[in-house]
Design a protein around this motif. Structure first.
Motif, mmCIF file in Angstrom:
data_model
loop_
_atom_site.group_PDB
_atom_site.id
_atom_site.type_symbol
_atom_site.label_atom_id
_atom_site.label_comp_id
_atom_site.label_asym_id
_atom_site.label_seq_id
_atom_site.Cartn_x
_atom_site.Cartn_y
_atom_site.Cartn_z
ATOM 1 N N GLY A 146 57.930 -85.983 7.131
ATOM 2 C CA GLY A 146 58.237 -85.864 8.550
ATOM 3 C C GLY A 146 59.244 -84.752 8.805
ATOM 4 N N ASP A 147 60.267 -84.703 7.957
ATOM 5 C CA ASP A 147 61.262 -83.652 8.118
ATOM 6 C C ASP A 147 60.648 -82.277 7.928
ATOM 7 N N ALA A 148 59.703 -82.172 6.979
ATOM 8 C CA ALA A 148 59.080 -80.870 6.727
ATOM 9 C C ALA A 148 58.353 -80.348 7.950
ATOM 10 N N ARG A 149 57.976 -81.231 8.816
ATOM 11 C CA ARG A 149 57.270 -80.816 10.020
ATOM 12 C C ARG A 149 58.193 -80.659 11.232
ATOM 13 N N THR A 150 59.464 -81.037 11.056
ATOM 14 C CA THR A 150 60.400 -80.901 12.177
ATOM 15 C C THR A 150 61.662 -80.143 11.801
ATOM 16 N N LEU A 151 62.088 -80.187 10.533
ATOM 17 C CA LEU A 151 63.287 -79.480 10.096
ATOM 18 C C LEU A 151 62.914 -78.070 9.668
ATOM 19 N N ARG A 152 63.695 -77.095 10.079
ATOM 20 C CA ARG A 152 63.446 -75.704 9.720
ATOM 21 C C ARG A 152 64.760 -75.065 9.293
ATOM 22 N N VAL A 153 64.647 -74.025 8.486
ATOM 23 C CA VAL A 153 65.804 -73.218 8.115
ATOM 24 C C VAL A 153 65.677 -71.880 8.820
ATOM 25 N N ASP A 154 66.576 -71.623 9.769
ATOM 26 C CA ASP A 154 66.565 -70.381 10.535
ATOM 27 C C ASP A 154 67.620 -69.424 9.993
ATOM 28 N N GLU A 155 67.375 -68.129 10.243
ATOM 29 C CA GLU A 155 68.327 -67.101 9.814
ATOM 30 C C GLU A 155 69.413 -66.920 10.866
ATOM 31 N N ILE A 156 70.655 -66.790 10.406
ATOM 32 C CA ILE A 156 71.769 -66.466 11.286
ATOM 33 C C ILE A 156 72.031 -64.976 11.151
ATOM 34 N N PRO A 157 71.827 -64.178 12.208
ATOM 35 C CA PRO A 157 72.007 -62.735 12.067
ATOM 36 C C PRO A 157 73.442 -62.385 11.695
ATOM 37 N N ALA A 158 73.580 -61.386 10.818
ATOM 38 C CA ALA A 158 74.905 -60.906 10.420
ATOM 39 C C ALA A 158 75.339 -59.779 11.351
ATOM 40 N N HIS A 159 76.595 -59.789 11.704
ATOM 41 C CA HIS A 159 77.146 -58.751 12.577
ATOM 42 C C HIS A 159 77.308 -57.460 11.787
ATOM 43 N N ARG A 160 76.674 -56.374 12.263
ATOM 44 C CA ARG A 160 76.746 -55.090 11.572
ATOM 45 C C ARG A 160 78.166 -54.536 11.681
ATOM 46 N N GLY A 161 78.634 -53.943 10.589
ATOM 47 C CA GLY A 161 79.981 -53.406 10.558
ATOM 48 C C GLY A 161 80.181 -52.275 11.555
ATOM 49 N N MET A 162 81.395 -52.106 11.985
ATOM 50 C CA MET A 162 81.735 -51.071 12.955
ATOM 51 C C MET A 162 82.040 -49.761 12.239
ATOM 52 N N ILE A 163 81.695 -48.657 12.878
ATOM 53 C CA ILE A 163 82.067 -47.325 12.401
ATOM 54 C C ILE A 163 83.148 -46.791 13.334
ATOM 55 N N THR A 164 84.257 -46.357 12.763
ATOM 56 C CA THR A 164 85.366 -45.859 13.571
ATOM 57 C C THR A 164 85.762 -44.457 13.120
ATOM 58 N N ASP A 165 86.540 -43.790 13.967
ATOM 59 C CA ASP A 165 87.112 -42.513 13.558
ATOM 60 C C ASP A 165 88.353 -42.777 12.709
ATOM 61 N N ARG A 166 89.034 -41.733 12.318
ATOM 62 C CA ARG A 166 90.159 -41.870 11.385
ATOM 63 C C ARG A 166 91.313 -42.670 11.996
ATOM 64 N N HIS A 167 91.361 -42.789 13.304
ATOM 65 C CA HIS A 167 92.434 -43.526 13.972
ATOM 66 C C HIS A 167 92.009 -44.934 14.384
ATOM 67 N N GLY A 168 90.803 -45.343 14.013
ATOM 68 C CA GLY A 168 90.337 -46.681 14.351
ATOM 69 C C GLY A 168 89.604 -46.789 15.667
ATOM 70 N N ASP A 169 89.392 -45.682 16.358
ATOM 71 C CA ASP A 169 88.642 -45.717 17.612
ATOM 72 C C ASP A 169 87.155 -45.893 17.310
ATOM 73 N N PRO A 170 86.475 -46.812 18.017
ATOM 74 C CA PRO A 170 85.079 -47.124 17.677
ATOM 75 C C PRO A 170 84.123 -45.977 17.968
ATOM 76 N N LEU A 171 83.241 -45.725 17.017
ATOM 77 C CA LEU A 171 82.176 -44.742 17.176
ATOM 78 C C LEU A 171 80.803 -45.409 17.197
ATOM 79 N N ALA A 172 80.695 -46.576 16.565
ATOM 80 C CA ALA A 172 79.441 -47.343 16.562
ATOM 81 C C ALA A 172 79.790 -48.816 16.476
ATOM 82 N N ILE A 173 79.320 -49.602 17.422
ATOM 83 C CA ILE A 173 79.595 -51.033 17.439
ATOM 84 C C ILE A 173 78.309 -51.789 17.733
#
Length: 573
Positions: free
Chosen positions: A58-85
């Protein structure tokens, strides 16, 4: 006649059963009863003794394993200002078999999605035999909620992430882009994909038979966010460099251009701009030409900007003392049937004068006095035959010809920058050896935690002498005077190179270049400017590329808080 038989008919008795028929009957009945007993026994076993099996099914027909998306890392300039988020978005999907046939509901759904009803109906029909189809990818949470509030059966939501680039076209070719699934496709996004992407997590959920989420049960594995990437780029300098380069390309009706600025002390790339560019946040009508980071992946003949580097090789031979004079009259010479020319007849020139006047004749005559290929050897030592090693996808290796194919004319041409190919980044990196007493620093697109030692490729005294010669090149009255920066000393060299086509070198088709180091007293920045095919009346490097360097370097030195070292210097241009 029997008295029991009506109408005088005598009844017939059934024949006795044959022995084999009775045995077959008994066997069949026995098998049926045994099978029924086993079935009943199994039912009792599953419900009383082994009920976990049914629970698991019964569980096999109702229980599922879903993926939790991972947050992509941020790209910043040398001072920490965001360039890609990465920002959270919602993707809407549907089970076509659950979608209502009601025309009103379909119309409301199409309007909420901003889609044409006929087109939506056609897509639903195309996926009618499946249980999954996308309705709209990467919507803002507010937009997606408006659709979900319609409560249309069969419509579901899934959380994802969308990449956003705050600087837009200013950093487009350097950063690259991700695809609709947030995976790196170009540039640094591609180069550092495993590091930036992170690892998705897993969660156990309860769903109904149609795949609709009923309840979150537990998190099996937490998502591991991607790592953050800190670039060497200074966002303020990047904006300024891009603005000045775009202005020069537009004003001169050029095909494009490139600008690379390095930190003279570390080799870090402080700015890297290209034209044409594109907006990575809106790729509608994207010209693929704009995707290439020309500063790293494209090569060209550099021309006269190579002369200071070739001069360093000539000086190290010890054959040319400081008072050496070369007669360049009458302004042209023939080698192997090829005519080499200067812009004008400069007569007798000192070694510094050869660089100041950018004399092809002077460089050729010096080079042809050598018995060994010192100039191409110097080019290889400076990295013009190998990739810079930044890790950027597709970085060019450049090309220095093999000694087996050299003729006297080719040997001479190498000394004034023809017959080889380089990238703008390679060129800027080579000049770190002039700015650092002979030590070449490898270029870096990432911020460095400590200053690299560098590779000694030029004798310190020779490197300092060439730097002084380049200081004389950028002075009032010279062709490079437009590269001067008020308040600061500048060492530089111009270049004007004819472009090649299917039939060889083309008429009135040039690249204008300028390489500069500032300030001379304590070099802080190195910049290469290349304008591709300017179509105006002016096309020389001193007229087209040098002014770009002047504006960019002046602003950069002030932003970096570099004190002026020549406040009395005036431009008499």
């Amino acid at each position: 006649m029997s008295r029991d038989a009506p109408n005088g008919v005598t009844p017939r008795r059934p024949p006795p059963m044959a022995p084999m028929g009775r045995a077959r009957y008994i066997v069949i009945m026995t098998l049926v009863l045994v099978g029924l007993g086993l079935l009943v026994g199994r039912i009792v076993d599953l419900h009383v003794f082994d009920h976990s099996f049914l629970q698991g099914q019964g569980d096999a027909r109702t229980l599922r394993v879903d993926e939790i998306p991972a947050h992509r890392g941020m790209i910043t300039d040398r001072h920490g200002d965001p360039l890609a988020i990465s920002t959270p978005v919602v993707t809407l999907w549907a089970n076509p078999q659950d979608l209502p046939d009601d025309g009103i509901q379909r119309l409301r759904l199409a309007q909420a999605l901003g889609q044409d009803l006929d087109a939506l109906d056609a897509r639903i029909e195309r996926y009618a035999d499946r249980e999954f189809m996308y309705l709209q990818r990467r919507m803002t949470p507010a937009e997606a909620q408006e659709v979900l509030d319609l409560h249309v059966p069969g419509v579901h939501a899934r959380r994802e992430y969308k990449r956003y680039y705050p600087a837009g076209e200013v950093t487009a070719q350097l950063l690259g882009v991700t695809n609709i699934d947030d995976q790196g496709q170009e540039g640094l996004e591609l180069a550092y994909q495993p590091y930036l992407a992170g690892v998705p997590g897993k969660r156990r959920v309860l769903k109904d038979r149609r795949g609709r989420l009923v309840r979150d049960l537990e998190v099996l594995e937490d998502a591991q966010p991607g790592g953050d990437l800190t670039l060497s780029i200074d966002q303020s300098l990047q904006y300024m460099a891009y603005r000045e380069l775009k202005k020069a390309v537009d004003e001169n009706e050029a095909d494009g251009g490139t600008l690379v600025m390095l930190d003279a002390d570390t080799g870090e790339v402080l700015a890297m701009a290209n034209q044409p560019s594109y907006n990575p946040n809106n790729r509608a009508g994207l010209d693929p030409e704009g995707l290439r980071n020309q500063a790293i992946v494209d090569v060209f003949e550099p021309g006269s900007v190579m002369k200071p580097l070739a001069m360093s090789a000539l000086l190290e031979t010890g054959k040319f003392p400081p008072d050496t004079v070369v007669d360049t009259s009458p302004g042209w010479m023939v080698i192997d049937g090829y005519t080499i020319r200067d812009v004008s007849n400069n007569g007798k020139l000192s070694l510094a004068g050869i660089l100041r006047k950018s004399s092809n004749i002077g460089m050729s005559k010096l080079t042809l006095q050598l018995d060994e290929p010192r100039v191409p050897q110097r080019y290889r030592a400076l990295g013009f035959d190998r990739a810079p090693g930044t890790g950027f996808p597709g970085e060019a290796t450049g090309s220095v010809p093999s000694p087996q194919v050299w003729s006297s004319s080719q040997w001479a041409a190498l000394s004034y920058g023809y017959g080889l190919s380089v990238s703008a980044l390679q060129l800027a990196s080579a000049y770190t050896a002039i700015a650092n007493h002979g030590r070449r620093l490898p270029p870096s697109l990432l911020r460095l935690s400590k200053t690299p030692k560098g590779e000694p490729v030029i004798e310190p005294a020779v490197a300092d002498r060439v730097l002084g010669m380049m200081d004389e090149v950028v002075a009032p009255g010279t062709g490079a005077r437009r590269g001067m920066v008020p308040g600061y000393s500048v060492a530089g060299k111009t270049g004007t190179v004819r472009k090649t086509g299917s039939g060889g070198y083309q008429e009135r088709t040039y690249r204008a270049l300028f390489v500069g180091i500032a300030p001379v007293s304590d070099p802080r920045i190195i910049a290469v400017v290349m304008i591709d095919h300017p179509r105006g009346d002016a096309y020389y490097g001193g007229a087209i590329a040098a002014p770009v360097f002047s504006r960019v370097a002046g602003n950069a030195l002030r932003l970096l808080d570099v004190p002026p070292d020549r406040p009395s210097q005036d431009d008499d241009a």
